[in-house]
Design a protein around this motif. Structure first.
Motif, PDB file in Angstrom:
ATOM      1  N   PHE A 250     -23.225  20.628  20.119  1.00 57.77           N
ATOM      2  CA  PHE A 250     -22.466  21.475  21.040  1.00 57.77           C
ATOM      3  C   PHE A 250     -21.378  20.725  21.789  1.00 57.77           C
ATOM      4  O   PHE A 250     -20.478  21.321  22.340  1.00 57.77           O
ATOM      5  CB  PHE A 250     -23.427  22.179  22.007  1.00 57.77           C
TER       6      PHE A 250
ATOM      7  N   ARG B  40     -27.857  31.834  24.174  1.00 53.58           N
ATOM      8  CA  ARG B  40     -27.328  32.818  25.113  1.00 53.58           C
ATOM      9  C   ARG B  40     -27.053  32.193  26.473  1.00 53.58           C
ATOM     10  O   ARG B  40     -26.091  32.544  27.152  1.00 53.58           O
ATOM     11  CB  ARG B  40     -28.292  34.003  25.252  1.00 53.58           C
ATOM     12  N   GLU B  41     -27.906  31.250  26.856  1.00 56.02           N
ATOM     13  CA  GLU B  41     -27.692  30.570  28.141  1.00 56.02           C
ATOM     14  C   GLU B  41     -26.397  29.763  28.143  1.00 56.02           C
ATOM     15  O   GLU B  41     -25.835  29.464  29.187  1.00 56.02           O
ATOM     16  CB  GLU B  41     -28.877  29.651  28.459  1.00 56.02           C
ATOM     17  N   MET B  42     -25.936  29.399  26.944  1.00 56.73           N
ATOM     18  CA  MET B  42     -24.686  28.657  26.856  1.00 56.73           C
ATOM     19  C   MET B  42     -23.466  29.568  26.821  1.00 56.73           C
ATOM     20  O   MET B  42     -22.338  29.116  26.721  1.00 56.73           O
ATOM     21  CB  MET B  42     -24.672  27.783  25.605  1.00 56.73           C
ATOM     22  N   GLY B  43     -23.711  30.874  26.862  1.00 57.87           N
ATOM     23  CA  GLY B  43     -22.591  31.813  26.901  1.00 57.87           C
ATOM     24  C   GLY B  43     -22.238  32.415  25.561  1.00 57.87           C
ATOM     25  O   GLY B  43     -21.241  33.099  25.421  1.00 57.87           O
ATOM     26  N   PHE B  44     -23.107  32.150  24.547  1.00 57.35           N
ATOM     27  CA  PHE B  44     -22.842  32.746  23.229  1.00 57.35           C
ATOM     28  C   PHE B  44     -23.987  33.665  22.834  1.00 57.35           C
ATOM     29  O   PHE B  44     -24.925  33.832  23.592  1.00 57.35           O
ATOM     30  CB  PHE B  44     -22.580  31.651  22.196  1.00 57.35           C
ATOM     31  N   GLY B  45     -23.885  34.253  21.659  1.00 56.22           N
ATOM     32  CA  GLY B  45     -24.918  35.194  21.254  1.00 56.22           C
ATOM     33  C   GLY B  45     -24.754  36.544  21.924  1.00 56.22           C
ATOM     34  O   GLY B  45     -25.711  37.278  22.132  1.00 56.22           O
TER      35      GLY B  45
END
Lengths: 156, 147
Positions: free
Chosen positions: B21, B108-113
């Motif tokens: 990432f 999702r916590e990283m802002g994706f998905g």
């Protein structure tokens, strides 16, 4: 109309105005505070930012990783404002500095930050902006500073 | 690298590492810079950058062995080819629906998905072709007309 920071409501403001309204600290990009901004987006989902944010906007977010900077880079965003007094991690600041992307830190939560800027006249990004047919997916925009109650179309 | 002769075209391939990432987005950043250097229209560059970045994130998120992104510039069009030998997409029709995602909570916590990746690429690209076989991999081709 004046807000608490004494900034006249208008549709264009500088990053310096935004700093004043949001009581923000500038982490990098101090040399770009005179840049003009016309639209903003408040979001923690980078995919939604990529889909719905107008180029040249500012992004308000609670996310503090490098992907925020990459997202801003792809969209030519003017600045990223990190809300709720969060400190970005070092790799994010380093990448932002290398890209010349201003990073601002505000003590207020996301909703408050967006509300203050909206009330001061800064518009949102309405509809899909990269779609080849730009007329698609548009909804009637809310007018900054003139909201009465609820979402547009629900109150009347 | 000098990228000057637009008429002759240009082709470059970038390796994208799976689950890395910290360098995710580097290939798209490079693609954007090349397109700026040869003077492609800003709006087209942005559509290509957004699509390529979404595709690059997909490689990082889903393909543990990563994959490749090939930039192919001709006078008429810019083509982005994305290939991986990742898990494949079981139901492409579903994957094209806005909001549908198989990404983990960690992602999702990283802002994706958010389930906007493929729909976003489709609205940005002039042509999008996707073929995928579960357990074998996915190939995605996006064409952007240079007009």
């Amino acid at each position: 109309m004046n807000d608490s920071a004494g900034i006249q409501a208008r549709s264009t403001m500088t990053l310096a105005d935004i700093c004043k309204i949001l009581n923000a600290e500038v982490i990098c990009g101090e040399d770009k505070l005179d840049e003009q901004v016309t639209t903003a987006c408040g979001c923690d989902l980078m995919s939604d930012v990529l889909a719905f944010t107008l180029p040249g906007s500012i992004l308000l977010t609670g996310l503090t990783n490098q992907q925020v900077v990459r997202t801003a880079e792809m969209l030519d965003l003017k600045a990223v404002i990190i809300v709720r007094n969060k400190r970005p991690d070092e790799s994010m600041v380093e990448l932002a500095c290398s890209k010349g992307l201003p990073i601002l830190l505000s003590p207020y939560p996301l909703y408050e930050c967006c509300g203050m800027l909206f009330a001061a006249g800064l518009k949102g990004c309405n509809g899909s902006v990269h779609a080849k047919d730009e007329s698609s997916q548009k909804i009637e925009p809310a007018k900054p500073g003139e909201m009465t109650c609820g979402a547009p179309g629900l109150g009347d | 690298m000098e990228v000057s002769n637009r008429a002759e075209g240009l082709k470059e391939t970038y390796d994208v590492a799976g689950r890395d990432f910290s360098s995710a987005g580097a290939a798209s950043s490079r693609i954007k810079r090349i397109l700026q250097q040869i003077g492609v229209d800003q709006g087209i560059i942005r559509r290509i950058a957004v699509s390529s970045y979404e595709a690059e994130m997909n490689l990082v998120i889903h393909a543990s062995n990563g994959g490749r992104i090939t930039l192919d510039i001709s006078p008429d069009a810019v083509t982005i080819l994305v290939e991986d030998d990742g898990p494949g997409i079981t139901d492409i029709k579903k994957a094209m629906q806005p909001g549908y995602s198989t990404a983990s909570d960690e992602i999702r916590e990283m802002g994706f998905g958010a389930g906007m990746g493929l729909p976003n690429m489709q609205s940005c690209a002039d042509e999008l072709e996707i073929s995928s076989e579960p357990g074998v991999g996915t190939t995605l081709k996006m064409v952007f007309m240079n007009r």
